[in-house]
Write a protein that holds these residues in place. Structure first.
Motif, PDB file in Angstrom:
ATOM      1  N   MET A  55       0.842  -1.196   0.000  1.00 56.88           N
ATOM      2  CA  MET A  55       0.000   0.000   0.000  1.00 56.88           C
ATOM      3  C   MET A  55       0.877   1.246   0.000  1.00 56.88           C
ATOM      4  SD  MET A  55      -2.870   1.155   2.802  1.00 56.88           S
ATOM      5  CE  MET A  55      -3.910  -0.250   2.377  1.00 56.88           C
ATOM      6  N   ILE A  56       0.526   2.190  -0.829  1.00 57.45           N
ATOM      7  CA  ILE A  56       1.271   3.435  -0.920  1.00 57.45           C
ATOM      8  C   ILE A  56       0.856   4.366   0.213  1.00 57.45           C
ATOM      9  CG2 ILE A  56       1.679   5.488  -2.318  1.00 57.45           C
ATOM     10  CD1 ILE A  56       2.917   3.177  -3.606  1.00 57.45           C
ATOM     11  N   ASP A  57       1.810   4.924   0.921  1.00 58.38           N
ATOM     12  CA  ASP A  57       1.555   5.959   1.906  1.00 58.38           C
ATOM     13  C   ASP A  57       1.607   7.302   1.199  1.00 58.38           C
ATOM     14  OD1 ASP A  57       1.514   7.817   3.909  1.00 58.38           O
ATOM     15  OD2 ASP A  57       2.843   6.700   5.247  1.00 58.38           O
ATOM     16  N   ARG A  58       0.475   7.894   0.935  1.00 58.85           N
ATOM     17  CA  ARG A  58       0.409   9.078   0.092  1.00 58.85           C
ATOM     18  C   ARG A  58       0.934  10.331   0.786  1.00 58.85           C
ATOM     19  NH1 ARG A  58      -2.004   7.606  -4.417  1.00 58.85           N
ATOM     20  NH2 ARG A  58      -3.237   5.697  -4.344  1.00 58.85           N
ATOM     21  N   ARG A  59       1.212  10.252   2.073  1.00 56.84           N
ATOM     22  CA  ARG A  59       1.821  11.411   2.740  1.00 56.84           C
ATOM     23  C   ARG A  59       3.196  11.704   2.170  1.00 56.84           C
ATOM     24  NH1 ARG A  59       2.025   9.619   8.712  1.00 56.84           N
ATOM     25  NH2 ARG A  59       2.680   7.717   7.601  1.00 56.84           N
ATOM     26  N   PHE A  60       3.804  10.721   1.509  1.00 65.28           N
ATOM     27  CA  PHE A  60       5.168  10.892   1.011  1.00 65.28           C
ATOM     28  C   PHE A  60       5.194  11.533  -0.365  1.00 65.28           C
ATOM     29  CE2 PHE A  60       5.698   7.892   4.371  1.00 65.28           C
ATOM     30  CZ  PHE A  60       6.943   8.168   4.897  1.00 65.28           C
ATOM     31  N   PHE A  61       4.028  11.837  -0.928  1.00 65.71           N
ATOM     32  CA  PHE A  61       3.986  12.406  -2.269  1.00 65.71           C
ATOM     33  C   PHE A  61       3.452  13.811  -2.262  1.00 65.71           C
ATOM     34  CE2 PHE A  61       3.841   7.871  -3.366  1.00 65.71           C
ATOM     35  CZ  PHE A  61       4.884   7.836  -4.254  1.00 65.71           C
ATOM     36  N   LEU A  62       4.023  14.643  -3.122  1.00 64.81           N
ATOM     37  CA  LEU A  62       3.430  15.936  -3.420  1.00 64.81           C
ATOM     38  C   LEU A  62       2.408  15.731  -4.523  1.00 64.81           C
ATOM     39  CD1 LEU A  62       6.646  18.110  -3.524  1.00 64.81           C
ATOM     40  CD2 LEU A  62       5.105  17.756  -1.616  1.00 64.81           C
ATOM     41  N   ALA A  63       1.498  16.686  -4.694  1.00 68.03           N
ATOM     42  CA  ALA A  63       0.526  16.577  -5.766  1.00 68.03           C
ATOM     43  C   ALA A  63       1.232  16.596  -7.101  1.00 68.03           C
ATOM     44  CB  ALA A  63      -0.472  17.724  -5.684  1.00 68.03           C
TER      45      ALA A  63
ATOM     46  N   LEU B  72      16.375   4.520  -0.569  1.00 70.25           N
ATOM     47  CA  LEU B  72      15.622   3.268  -0.517  1.00 70.25           C
ATOM     48  C   LEU B  72      14.812   3.168   0.766  1.00 70.25           C
ATOM     49  CD1 LEU B  72      18.293   0.903  -2.074  1.00 70.25           C
ATOM     50  CD2 LEU B  72      15.942   1.168  -2.920  1.00 70.25           C
ATOM     51  N   ALA B  73      15.359   3.657   1.864  1.00 72.52           N
ATOM     52  CA  ALA B  73      14.601   3.670   3.113  1.00 72.52           C
ATOM     53  C   ALA B  73      13.358   4.551   2.980  1.00 72.52           C
ATOM     54  CB  ALA B  73      15.487   4.165   4.253  1.00 72.52           C
ATOM     55  N   ALA B  74      13.524   5.717   2.359  1.00 72.78           N
ATOM     56  CA  ALA B  74      12.380   6.607   2.161  1.00 72.78           C
ATOM     57  C   ALA B  74      11.354   5.970   1.229  1.00 72.78           C
ATOM     58  CB  ALA B  74      12.857   7.946   1.599  1.00 72.78           C
TER      59      ALA B  74
ATOM     60  N   ARG C   6       9.389   3.286   3.080  1.00 70.34           N
ATOM     61  CA  ARG C   6       8.348   3.841   3.949  1.00 70.34           C
ATOM     62  C   ARG C   6       7.151   4.306   3.138  1.00 70.34           C
ATOM     63  NH1 ARG C   6       9.988   3.131   8.711  1.00 70.34           N
ATOM     64  NH2 ARG C   6      12.133   3.530   9.386  1.00 70.34           N
ATOM     65  N   ALA C   7       7.409   4.907   1.988  1.00 72.51           N
ATOM     66  CA  ALA C   7       6.304   5.345   1.136  1.00 72.51           C
ATOM     67  C   ALA C   7       5.481   4.163   0.631  1.00 72.51           C
ATOM     68  CB  ALA C   7       6.843   6.143  -0.051  1.00 72.51           C
ATOM     69  N   LEU C   8       6.133   3.016   0.493  1.00 76.78           N
ATOM     70  CA  LEU C   8       5.450   1.805   0.022  1.00 76.78           C
ATOM     71  C   LEU C   8       4.843   1.002   1.172  1.00 76.78           C
ATOM     72  CD1 LEU C   8       8.082   0.719  -2.644  1.00 76.78           C
ATOM     73  CD2 LEU C   8       5.726   1.453  -3.104  1.00 76.78           C
ATOM     74  N   GLY C   9       4.953   1.515   2.398  1.00 75.00           N
ATOM     75  CA  GLY C   9       4.389   0.817   3.537  1.00 75.00           C
ATOM     76  C   GLY C   9       5.212  -0.352   4.017  1.00 75.00           C
ATOM     77  N   LYS C  10       6.501  -0.365   3.676  1.00 73.90           N
ATOM     78  CA  LYS C  10       7.399  -1.465   4.052  1.00 73.90           C
ATOM     79  C   LYS C  10       8.287  -1.001   5.209  1.00 73.90           C
ATOM     80  CE  LYS C  10       7.580  -3.010  -0.806  1.00 73.90           C
ATOM     81  NZ  LYS C  10       6.950  -4.337  -0.702  1.00 73.90           N
ATOM     82  N   GLY C  11       7.715  -0.896   6.396  1.00 69.81           N
ATOM     83  CA  GLY C  11       8.428  -0.333   7.520  1.00 69.81           C
ATOM     84  C   GLY C  11       9.663  -1.108   7.929  1.00 69.81           C
ATOM     85  N   ALA C  12       9.571  -2.437   7.952  1.00 72.07           N
ATOM     86  CA  ALA C  12      10.715  -3.254   8.354  1.00 72.07           C
ATOM     87  C   ALA C  12      11.864  -3.109   7.359  1.00 72.07           C
ATOM     88  CB  ALA C  12      10.302  -4.715   8.485  1.00 72.07           C
ATOM     89  N   GLU C  13      11.534  -3.062   6.061  1.00 73.32           N
ATOM     90  CA  GLU C  13      12.573  -2.888   5.043  1.00 73.32           C
ATOM     91  C   GLU C  13      13.203  -1.506   5.151  1.00 73.32           C
ATOM     92  OE1 GLU C  13      11.551  -4.077   1.076  1.00 73.32           O
ATOM     93  OE2 GLU C  13      10.357  -5.781   1.784  1.00 73.32           O
ATOM     94  N   ALA C  14      12.390  -0.500   5.452  1.00 70.71           N
ATOM     95  CA  ALA C  14      12.936   0.848   5.627  1.00 70.71           C
ATOM     96  C   ALA C  14      13.938   0.873   6.773  1.00 70.71           C
ATOM     97  CB  ALA C  14      11.805   1.845   5.881  1.00 70.71           C
ATOM     98  N   ASP C  15      13.612   0.220   7.864  1.00 74.22           N
ATOM     99  CA  ASP C  15      14.541   0.159   8.999  1.00 74.22           C
ATOM    100  C   ASP C  15      15.846  -0.533   8.601  1.00 74.22           C
ATOM    101  OD1 ASP C  15      12.650   1.400  10.580  1.00 74.22           O
ATOM    102  OD2 ASP C  15      11.941  -0.456  11.518  1.00 74.22           O
ATOM    103  N   ARG C  16      15.722  -1.600   7.814  1.00 76.98           N
ATOM    104  CA  ARG C  16      16.925  -2.315   7.380  1.00 76.98           C
ATOM    105  C   ARG C  16      17.801  -1.431   6.499  1.00 76.98           C
ATOM    106  NH1 ARG C  16      17.900  -5.042   2.768  1.00 76.98           N
ATOM    107  NH2 ARG C  16      15.687  -5.154   2.186  1.00 76.98           N
ATOM    108  N   TRP C  17      17.194  -0.697   5.565  1.00 74.44           N
ATOM    109  CA  TRP C  17      17.973   0.184   4.700  1.00 74.44           C
ATOM    110  C   TRP C  17      18.650   1.288   5.519  1.00 74.44           C
ATOM    111  CZ3 TRP C  17      19.552  -1.624   0.470  1.00 74.44           C
ATOM    112  CH2 TRP C  17      18.744  -2.377  -0.391  1.00 74.44           C
ATOM    113  N   GLU C  18      17.963   1.816   6.509  1.00 71.11           N
ATOM    114  CA  GLU C  18      18.567   2.855   7.337  1.00 71.11           C
ATOM    115  C   GLU C  18      19.749   2.310   8.123  1.00 71.11           C
ATOM    116  OE1 GLU C  18      15.289   4.290   9.612  1.00 71.11           O
ATOM    117  OE2 GLU C  18      14.546   5.605   8.012  1.00 71.11           O
TER     118      GLU C  18
END
Length: 530
Positions: free
Chosen positions: A1-9, A238-240, A243-255
């Protein structure tokens, strides 16, 4: 699921893919047109306007269809008939305000041509798609994330996350042979440092054009700070994306992985005594050539502020080293390895348009906005004195190298365009608008500028004598006298003033429906506006 907070219009661009195209199609510009809401830059300074307009013309003519890819990309231009991973996606990102389709295509080219094992091509040229080196500087993951976020392009986000994750795995599999966790350089072209004393005596390309191998030379492989910094920047992107793709665990790993490679860079490739980063060869020795590697480390924000301050004091800001009359040389002017006379395509001393183009990625970040303004003006002066838009200038004289360095080089054109906006216009970064106000600057003479914001509005600046009038969607925002950067959010709400001149400025700000306020603004000073 896309987290749309990470996108500008923004409207999603279509991902580029398609059938094989004949190589000869690359020799003709495409018929695509600039978007109707492209930025508008008008100045009463005829000389500046001519250079700006010609720069856009150079870029339009460098939009081409290359072999194996069916949609137009922005090529390097001049003698470089293709698109390179080290710079092409970044160049197209800067050009996105005029050709958003080209910006997407210039990224998707590399993703579409990625090999099954995860290797991205180093380039896609009229003559071949190159896999004989890794040739990366600005991370394609970072520019893809910036582009996807700015335009709301979910297809690009998915493609970039998949491709750049596989690329990171390939680099760790084939360019980490010593097991340090850093990225190893095998040849000159890996870092794009043609004719540089950094790689003196070593081959340009990997054997048999196989980037998984290096020649049997005792000093190879090398631990390269800039290649490792590229991976650091890519992992942060990739971490960002995760997170935008809703992959929190993967974002933590990239960070975590980004932090790990940064720690190793600082531990193994930083020389505190020199305030410089160096390659470390296979024998464990530093290759002590002071070059634009330092700017590349800043571009990915590897140094902290204290480390940057030391680099600025001893290297980047030293007139005897990198802060020459026309900054920034590719080798420190006081390094014994500096190559003179300056030949064509020389990363042995010439100030390169690519380095100038990349400077926007770090000067403001490290609090050197005033010095950046000086550098941008000097580069524009050199371009206006020549008007052929070539690759490099002499750092002492600002004279462009002729001969084999042919005209119409895209990075040089982008320097002229990007610098114009950063000097006297608006730029948008991280959900804020930078209003760069310099009424006394040559480019500001009777100037009127406007461009679309990420929220779909239209920001405008009009210079009137000693002041600039700012508006969003026709709504008056502020009138500012003196030289300063006014930072607002995308709706125009003021955040702060920034000193952008090398001397103290008397600046008056009159916000809409408010009384004027006057400030004494020192260089690089940040003043909150409540």
């Amino acid at each position: 699921m896309i987290d749309r907070r990470f996108f500008l219009a923004g409207s999603a661009a279509l991902a580029a893919s398609g059938p094989l195209r004949a190589a000869q199609q690359a020799s003709e510009p495409t018929t695509g047109s600039v978007v109707s809401d492209a930025p508008v830059f008008r100045t009463g300074n005829a000389r500046w306007q001519a250079a700006y307009d010609k720069a856009l013309d150079v870029l339009a003519r460098n939009v081409r269809i290359m072999p194996y890819v069916s949609k137009p990309v922005l090529i390097e231009g001049s003698v470089y008939r293709g698109v390179w991973q080290e710079c092409g996606p970044h160049e197209a990102l800067l050009y996105r305000h005029w050709r958003p389709d080209v910006a997407v295509n210039s990224h998707m080219t590399f993703f579409d041509l990625q090999r099954a094992d995860g290797q991205l091509p180093a380039n896609n040229k009229e003559t071949e798609t190159g896999f004989g080196q890794i040739q990366m500087v600005v991370p394609i993951a970072a520019t893809a994330w910036d582009l996807a976020r700015a335009t709301g392009d979910e297809a690009l986000l998915h493609a970039a996350y998949s491709a750049c994750s596989a690329w990171d795995a390939w680099l760790m599999r084939y360019r980490n042979t010593l097991g340090t966790g850093l990225v190893e350089g095998f040849c000159t072209y890996d870092t794009g440092h043609d004719n540089s004393p950094r790689w003196a005596g070593l081959p340009n390309q990997c054997p048999n054009k196989n980037a998984k191998q290096h020649h049997a030379i005792a000093s190879l492989p090398r631990l390269c700070p800039d290649l490792s910094a590229t991976v650091y920047g890519a992992r942060r992107a990739l971490a960002a994306m995760a997170r935008a793709l809703g992959k929190g665990a993967e974002a933590d790993r990239w960070e975590d992985q980004a932090s790990a490679i940064r720690r190793t860079i600082l531990a193994r490739l930083w020389s505190e005594g020199d305030a410089a980063f160096y390659d470390r060869d296979a024998t464990g020795q530093f290759v002590r050539v002071r070059g634009d590697v330092l700017t590349r480390m800043c571009g990915e924000h590897v140094p902290d502020q204290a480390m940057f301050n030391a680099m600025w004091r001893h290297q980047l800001g030293d007139p005897a080293a990198f802060w020459t009359r026309f900054p920034l040389p590719s080798i420190a002017a006081n390094d014994p390895a500096f190559v003179r006379p300056i030949p064509a395509n020389s990363w042995g001393g010439a100030s390169q348009a690519l380095t100038a183009m990349r400077a926007g990625r770090w000067f403001d970040r490290y609090g050197r906005s005033a010095e950046f303004g000086h550098m941008m003006t000097r580069w524009c002066e050199a371009i206006m004195a020549d008007m052929t838009f070539r690759q490099q200038i002499d750092p002492s004289t600002g004279v462009f190298t002729g001969g084999e360095d042919r005209p119409d080089y895209s990075p040089c054109a982008l320097v002229m365009v990007e610098n114009s906006w950063r000097l006297v216009g608006m730029t948008e970064e991280d959900d804020v608008i930078h209003w760069n106000i310099r009424p006394r600057h040559l480019a500001a003479r009777e100037a009127s500028l406007s461009r679309r914001t990420g929220k779909g509005g239209r920001a405008a600046m009009h210079y009137r004598e000693d002041a600039a009038e700012l508006s969003i969607n026709g709504r008056a925002l502020a009138r500012v006298t003196g030289h300063a950067r006014l930072v607002t959010d995308v709706t125009g709400h003021p955040v702060q003033l920034v000193g952008i001149e090398r001397g103290t400025e008397r600046v008056t700000v009159q916000l809409a429906d408010s009384a004027p306020r006057t400030f004494r603004l020192r260089p690089n000073k940040h003043v909150p506006l409540n």
